[in-house]
Enzyme design. Structure first.
Site, mmCIF file in Angstrom:
data_model
loop_
_atom_site.group_PDB
_atom_site.id
_atom_site.type_symbol
_atom_site.label_atom_id
_atom_site.label_comp_id
_atom_site.label_asym_id
_atom_site.label_seq_id
_atom_site.Cartn_x
_atom_site.Cartn_y
_atom_site.Cartn_z
ATOM 1 C CD GLU A 109 -2.238 -1.341 2.953
ATOM 2 O OE1 GLU A 109 -2.196 -0.439 3.732
ATOM 3 O OE2 GLU A 109 -2.880 -2.417 3.004
ATOM 4 C CB CYS A 132 10.580 50.995 3.666
ATOM 5 S SG CYS A 132 11.148 49.897 2.451
ATOM 6 C CB CYS A 180 13.524 47.671 5.848
ATOM 7 S SG CYS A 180 13.178 49.511 5.899
ATOM 8 C CE LYS A 215 5.737 5.427 6.620
ATOM 9 N NZ LYS A 215 4.779 6.471 7.409
ATOM 10 C CB CYS A 271 16.075 48.936 3.130
ATOM 11 S SG CYS A 271 14.536 48.428 2.408
ATOM 12 C CB CYS A 326 13.713 52.846 1.698
ATOM 13 S SG CYS A 326 13.913 51.971 3.181
ATOM 14 C CE1 TYR A 373 -2.853 3.018 8.922
ATOM 15 C CE2 TYR A 373 -2.941 4.465 7.142
ATOM 16 C CZ TYR A 373 -2.938 4.198 8.421
ATOM 17 O OH TYR A 373 -2.120 5.269 9.393
ATOM 18 C CE LYS A 428 9.528 7.519 6.974
ATOM 19 N NZ LYS A 428 9.773 8.283 8.076
ATOM 20 C CG ASP A 471 4.000 12.414 5.240
ATOM 21 O OD1 ASP A 471 4.304 11.798 6.342
ATOM 22 O OD2 ASP A 471 5.011 13.221 4.837
HETATM 23 S S1 IVH Z 1 -0.361 0.231 8.988
HETATM 24 C C1 IVH Z 1 -0.021 -1.554 13.022
HETATM 25 N N1 IVH Z 1 -0.852 1.372 6.494
HETATM 26 O O1 IVH Z 1 2.619 5.391 9.001
HETATM 27 C C2 IVH Z 1 -0.063 -0.948 11.730
HETATM 28 N N2 IVH Z 1 0.067 2.878 8.386
HETATM 29 O O2 IVH Z 1 5.331 5.590 10.124
HETATM 30 C C3 IVH Z 1 -0.645 0.263 11.524
HETATM 31 N N3 IVH Z 1 0.768 4.883 7.586
HETATM 32 O O3 IVH Z 1 1.695 5.073 12.371
HETATM 33 C C4 IVH Z 1 -0.119 0.996 10.378
HETATM 34 N N4 IVH Z 1 0.086 4.902 5.472
HETATM 35 O O4 IVH Z 1 0.189 6.380 11.124
HETATM 36 C C5 IVH Z 1 -0.348 1.551 7.615
HETATM 37 N N5 IVH Z 1 -1.177 2.210 4.353
HETATM 38 C C6 IVH Z 1 -0.590 2.391 5.521
HETATM 39 C C7 IVH Z 1 -0.230 3.654 6.355
HETATM 40 C C8 IVH Z 1 0.047 3.661 7.347
HETATM 41 C C9 IVH Z 1 0.558 5.691 6.502
HETATM 42 C C10 IVH Z 1 1.194 5.638 8.852
HETATM 43 C C11 IVH Z 1 0.559 5.180 10.143
HETATM 44 C C12 IVH Z 1 1.799 4.715 10.855
HETATM 45 C C13 IVH Z 1 2.790 5.288 10.270
HETATM 46 C C14 IVH Z 1 4.380 4.797 10.498
#
Ligand code: IVH
Length: 694
Positions: free
Chosen positions: A107, A435, A429, A109, A411, A414, A230, A317, A111
């Site tokens: 999946e 100014c 300034c 991640k 500045c 001015c 998720y 990451k 942010d």
């Molecule tokens: S699963 C116990 N799935 O990333 C497992 N987390 O850096 C629970 N996050 O604490 C997390 N996308 O807040 C999961 N597709 C995804 C995610 C995800 C973002 C976040 C989540 C986690 C953090 C860790």
């Protein structure tokens, strides 16, 4: 290292103003973990390596406004890596632990900031932040304003109810996910913050998390937050795989990402990672990696958890995107408040989908720290700011003829010698009234949409300035048609339209007038709090530092800025002229106070009411009361709505300050309340019962 990491956690999770890049943080954490492993005698229970960073409370203090509830299941974080070989090692470990064939759910991640939603009988019951993993802050009232989170689940087409199973969902379950802010909403928010001279959020994650903890729920609705879910949890859920659970959740109307794939081996996982490492650049939201999860729930249970992470999932990451380009020259820009910012002009380069030509160098200290020279090859990254920032110089590519930049001492507009604020790294300034750039920027701000909302483009305002038609905001109101017709290209129609817009601005409420003055650090939200606290421009102008500090969300820096503004005779004259022109100089100019029932009483409010908190403050002011952000010996009473801040209650109890409900308050000011009640529910006025509070 523990101290640094704890501090970085706080700055990241609570203050939403990170001090370190994610990668530096993760690497330092890894180093700490390996030291603790090597020297177990020096390991401690409270080490950040054993605990997830806590988001409890807000930047203003711990547990100020949110009630806390325990998590039914600990809310953990994820182990992470930037190294693909560690993903392979994870797969090997999982495979060894499980022994059978299994699949991975891969999946994105997201942010953002983690959220845990509980649904009871198909209705959203509660929303908790991760908090410290054991207890979370209750942000339900804010989550209700996030448009893609359903308050009620929907029955999917084709579902046939039976007596055993009248609904497709379990009577109670939790679903966890991420609240995030799409790029577009993030850029809009930061533009607004920059225009208000408020610090922009460093990234969409911080913006999402700061927005989720806003005290004014209605404001959350304007922030454009979204949610993706998720991970479903509950007792005896009828699913054997994680993917089944997510598909079911999606069919009930819950937001689940379709950017998932079931992978069978490391090769497929790597394909998924490589695909998204490129494609993420075109996504409308930020992702910082990929999450791999063992898909089969019985295997997840078998692998279990460490104190901090599941053993059945890991995050890979992505490294922050960077581009290398040449620095051509540096401009020194003067802002509305006189701050001078160095801005680099770059050889245009492609970064995260856009061509970057300019980048911020922040201030003189930063320029020196980077040892940046004109002609250097520099790395640019998109941070939170509207324009990208220069993060490093590629010294191996330094040409022989680079030029050391000289930060101006006067500045650039001015010529006034610049001053450096003791606390801030910025140069200013000080010629606020002479100014040209500062004056023009203030005039533009004054008429802007969120201030006086007068229709006039920046170029027009500049022309008015250049023709000496305006010098201060008050001058706009003495412009007449003949003067306007002297503007290039202006005819009767354009002049009439401008004058009409000016006339309409006389109705703009006081809080906006206060904001329009462009007082340093006084953004829209601060102007609103200050306006509702004092009720009139005269009261704000006369306020002492102590008075100003008692306003909710006003700290030393803002208080001093307001105080100084109203000690400058030029500003006083300008404000007087604006008053004479007919602008709203008080909150209830036409009405006058409704009563003097709260005359001289300082009141603190906490929690949710049937009307917005701002309206409640106005109600207090309109009966002669004064709002204060914190409980003290001077507080007449604490007005507690639903879910009041536990700290405020505690303090009020300790100081013997009376705590009253919304209903009691409404009685006191002679209103039936709470206002939210339907007619049938309305509290009967209690005859003969008079509250004696003072
Ligand atoms: S699963 C116990 N799935 O990333 C497992 N987390 O850096 C629970 N996050 O604490 C997390 N996308 O807040 C999961 N597709 C995804 C995610 C995800 C973002 C976040 C989540 C986690 C953090 C860790």
């Amino acid at each position: 290292m523990r101290g640094i990491l704890k501090d970085a956690n706080r700055r990241y999770y609570v203050e939403n103003a990170p001090t370190m890049s994610d990668m530096d943080f993760d690497l330092l954490m890894k180093e700490l973990e390996s030291l603790e492993k090597e020297w177990p005698e020096f390991d401690t229970e409270d080490s950040p390596s054993h605990n997830v960073g806590s988001d409890l409370g807000t930047a203003d203090g711990p547990n100020k406004e949110f009630e806390q509830f325990p998590h039914l299941y600990p809310m953990l974080s994820l182990g992470n890596t930037y190294d693909i070989t560690e993903v392979e090692a994870f797969a090997q470990r999982a495979s060894k632990g499980i022994g059978n064939s299994f699949t991975y759910s891969c999946e994105l991640k997201f942010d953002g900031t983690a959220i845990c939603l509980t649904y009871r009988d198909g209705k959203l019951f509660r929303a908790l932040t991760r908090g410290d993993g054991t207890v979370g802050d209750d942000v339900t009232r804010n989550v209700l304003h996030i448009s893609n989170i359903p308050q009620k689940l929907k029955v999917p087409p084709g579902f046939v109810p039976t007596t055993d199973k009248p609904y497709p969902w379990p009577s109670e379950f939790e679903i966890r996910g991420e609240i995030y802010m799409p790029w577009q909403a993030f850029e809009r928010l930061n533009q607004e913050r920059e225009a208000d001279e408020e610090t922009p959020f460093a990234n969409p994650r911080n913006a999402a998390s700061g927005s989720l903890k806003l005290l004014d729920s209605k404001e959350v609705a304007n922030r454009g937050l979204e949610c993706t879910l998720y991970h479903m949890l509950g007792e005896n859920l009828p699913f054997t795989t994680h993917d089944q659970a997510l598909c079911a959740a999606a069919s009930w109307g819950l937001p689940v990402s379709d950017k998932r794939r079931i992978c069978h081996n490391v090769q497929e996982i790597e394909e998924f990672i490589n695909y998204w490492d490129t494609e993420r650049k075109g996504l409308p939201f930020a992702t910082d990696g990929i999450v791999l999860k063992v898909n089969e729930i019985p295997y997840q249970k078998e692998l279990g958890y460490t104190a901090k992470f599941p053993r059945w999932a890991v995050a890979y990451k992505f490294k922050a995107e960077q581009a290398l380009t040449q620095l051509l020259s540096i401009d020194y820009q003067v802002g509305r408040t006189g701050a001078v910012t160095p801005v680099a002009n770059l050889e245009p380069v492609l970064l995260s989908g856009t061509i970057v030509k300019r980048a911020s160098l922040h201030n003189e200290d930063q320029m020196r720290l980077l040892d940046v020279r004109i002609g250097d090859y520099v790395y640019v990254e998109k941070g939170g700011e509207i324009i990208p920032k220069i993060t490093a110089v590629e010294l191996s590519k330094r040409p022989s003829d680079t030029e050391i930049p000289r930060f101006p001492t006067v500045c650039p507009d001015c010529g006034t010698p610049l001053v450096r604020d003791q606390q801030e790294a910025k140069a200013f300034c000080p010629n606020q009234t002479g100014c040209p750039t500062q004056i023009q920027a203030r005039l533009v701000h004054f008429l802007s949409r969120k201030a006086m909302n007068v229709i006039a483009g920046d170029a027009t305002i500049l022309q008015m300035y250049n023709l000496s038609l305006v010098r201060t905001p008050a001058d706009f109101y003495s412009l007449d048609k003949s003067k306007l017709l002297s503007l290039e290209g202006w005819k009767e129609k354009s002049a009439d339209r401008f004058l009409k817009s000016l006339r309409e601005s006389l109705k703009v409420p006081f809080e906006k007038v206060l904001y329009a003055l462009g007082i340093r650090y006084v953004g829209e939200a601060t102007a609103k709090s200050v306006a509702s606290h004092f009720g009139s421009m005269d009261a704000v102008a006369a306020a002492t530092m102590e008075d100003l500090l008692s306003v909710e969300d006003v700290g030393d820096v803002i208080a001093e800025s307001i105080y100084k503004f109203f000690r400058n005779p030029l500003n006083i004259t300008m404000v007087q002229k604006l008053g004479e022109a007919g602008l709203q100089m008080s909150a209830q100019k036409s009405q006058g106070p409704l009563s003097d029932k709260l005359d001289g009483k300082t009141i603190v409010i906490s929690g949710n009411f049937s009307i917005s908190r701002e309206d409640m403050k106005q109600l207090i002011a309109s009966h002669g009361g004064k709002n204060s952000g914190s409980v003290s010996g001077k507080t007449a009473f604490l007005l507690a709505g639903e879910k009041p801040g536990p700290e405020k209650i505690k303090k009020a109890e300790a100081l013997g300050v009376r705590i009253i409900s919304e209903e009691e308050f409404m009685d006191l000011v002679g209103l039936q309340g709470p206002v939210r009640d339907t007619p049938g529910d309305q509290a009967e006025p209690r005859e003969g019962e008079q509250l004696s509070l003072f």
